[in-house]
Write an enzyme that holds these catalytic residues in place. Structure first.
Site, PDB file in Angstrom:
ATOM      1  N   ASP A  62       0.833  -1.206   0.000  1.00 29.09           N
ATOM      2  CA  ASP A  62       0.000   0.000   0.000  1.00 29.09           C
ATOM      3  C   ASP A  62       0.862   1.248   0.000  1.00 29.09           C
ATOM      4  O   ASP A  62       1.818   1.360   0.777  1.00 29.09           O
ATOM      5  CB  ASP A  62      -0.858   0.037   1.277  1.00 29.09           C
ATOM      6  CG  ASP A  62      -2.301  -0.331   1.015  1.00 29.09           C
ATOM      7  OD1 ASP A  62      -2.775  -0.155  -0.135  1.00 29.09           O
ATOM      8  OD2 ASP A  62      -2.959  -0.792   1.957  1.00 29.09           O
ATOM      9  N   GLU A 102     -13.993  -2.431  -1.536  1.00 33.26           N
ATOM     10  CA  GLU A 102     -14.180  -2.570  -0.090  1.00 33.26           C
ATOM     11  C   GLU A 102     -15.553  -2.075   0.334  1.00 33.26           C
ATOM     12  O   GLU A 102     -15.958  -0.934   0.028  1.00 33.26           O
ATOM     13  CB  GLU A 102     -13.079  -1.786   0.659  1.00 33.26           C
ATOM     14  CG  GLU A 102     -13.219  -1.901   2.172  1.00 33.26           C
ATOM     15  CD  GLU A 102     -11.974  -1.493   2.963  1.00 33.26           C
ATOM     16  OE1 GLU A 102     -10.946  -1.161   2.345  1.00 33.26           O
ATOM     17  OE2 GLU A 102     -12.048  -1.506   4.205  1.00 33.26           O
TER      18      GLU A 102
HETATM   19  O1  KIV Z   1      -4.728  -1.857   4.246  1.00 38.58           O
HETATM   20  C1  KIV Z   1      -5.337  -2.912   4.028  1.00 38.58           C
HETATM   21  O2  KIV Z   1      -5.190  -3.920   4.730  1.00 38.58           O
HETATM   22  C2  KIV Z   1      -6.261  -2.935   2.900  1.00 38.58           C
HETATM   23  C3  KIV Z   1      -7.165  -4.120   2.781  1.00 38.58           C
HETATM   24  C4  KIV Z   1      -8.185  -4.126   3.827  1.00 38.58           C
HETATM   25  C5  KIV Z   1      -7.744  -4.221   1.425  1.00 38.58           C
HETATM   26  O3  KIV Z   1      -6.278  -2.040   2.128  1.00 38.58           O
END
Ligand code: KIV
Length: 272
Positions: free
Chosen positions: A91, A190
């Site tokens: 991310d 989500e």
């Molecule tokens: O940060 C995370 O764990 C996520 C998932 C919930 C998709 O973005």
């Protein structure tokens, strides 16, 4: 059932595209450290997400906003050192890609260079298209994320189900097409109505991975600590737990304390 990708030695973005084509569901979980990632990779899980949910799960923040790029790089490089087979997606944290595509590219390059991950994920549609296009132009695979986008929590003020109204649902469908056409390799959906997630999944060419988005998507993702029953007091409707590891850890530690206090540990065989 014979799974398509069991012979695969390394899951790539192309493997995921093939899985969608052949109707084989994609299993994704989060991990943030070497020990958990080692266990996960041994199961032949398809995708490991180093999510910015690390802000909540690992660091105890209420939102995902405070986590930094340096912290994400630390978690991601620990995971990558453990993983041989799964596709590792990282991310991009809040503030490293929104509204500035040059910053977005340099943040994404740092993640790829310093962690050795396979791809990045970021939240949003049209409003982050310029950043996505620039990152893709450097050959970095991008996973999109629509619906409940936790980095925008201060805009919405709540974590309730998204896109229940027609105008928001239409915007989400438009954004999903934009991300597909831009060249993202997959899309997280989500906390949106199952029917909407199914419609998006049937309309776009890339695999969708749902969390609280029903079964009509191409795959599922959960936060590891949530599905293992480690996270306390977090029981959204979409969450299925596959263990009581929170309780198990507490009981194991209590037994250890009791053994230490009663000099039951170590015994004759456990010393030199
Ligand atoms: O940060 C995370 O764990 C996520 C998932 C919930 C998709 O973005």
């Amino acid at each position: 059932m014979a799974y398509l990708q069991t012979d695969v030695t390394k899951v790539t973005t192309n493997v995921l595209k093939n899985m969608k084509l052949h109707g084989e569901k994609i299993a994704m979980l989060t991990a943030y450290d070497y020990s958990m990632a080692t266990l996960l990779d041994s199961t032949k899980i398809d995708v490991i997400l180093v999510g910015d949910s690390a802000a909540n799960v690992m660091e105890g923040y209420q939102t995902t906003l405070p986590i930094t790029l340096d912290e994400m790089i630390l978690y991601a490089s620990s995971v990558v050192r453990a993983v041989k087979r799964a596709l590792v997606v990282v991310d991009m944290p809040f503030g490293t890609y929104q509204g500035n595509s040059k910053l977005a590219l340099s943040s994404a390059i740092r993640i790829m260079k310093e962690t050795g991950a396979d791809a990045i994920k970021l939240e949003g549609g049209q409003e982050v298209l310029e950043s996505i296009t620039r990152i893709l132009s450097a050959g970095i695979p991008v996973m999109g994320h629509l619906g409940l986008t936790p980095q925008s929590i201060n805009k919405f003020g709540t974590y309730v189900v998204r896109a229940t109204e027609a105008d928001e649902a239409e915007r989400l469908i438009r954004d999903a097409h934009i991300l597909d056409e831009a060249g993202c390799f997959s899309l997280v959906l989500e906390k949106i109505p199952a029917k909407l997630a199914q419609q998006v999944t049937s309309e776009i060419s890339i695999p969708t991975i749902g969390i609280g988005a029903g079964s009509g998507v191409d795959g599922q993702v959960l936060v590891l600590q949530d599905m293992l029953g480690i996270t306390q007091q977090f029981k959204p409707r979409y969450l299925r737990t596959y263990g009581t590891f929170g309780e198990d850890i507490v009981n194991a530690v209590k037994n250890y304390i009791s053994d230490v206090k009663s000099v039951n540990f170590p015994n004759e065989k456990e010393q030199y």
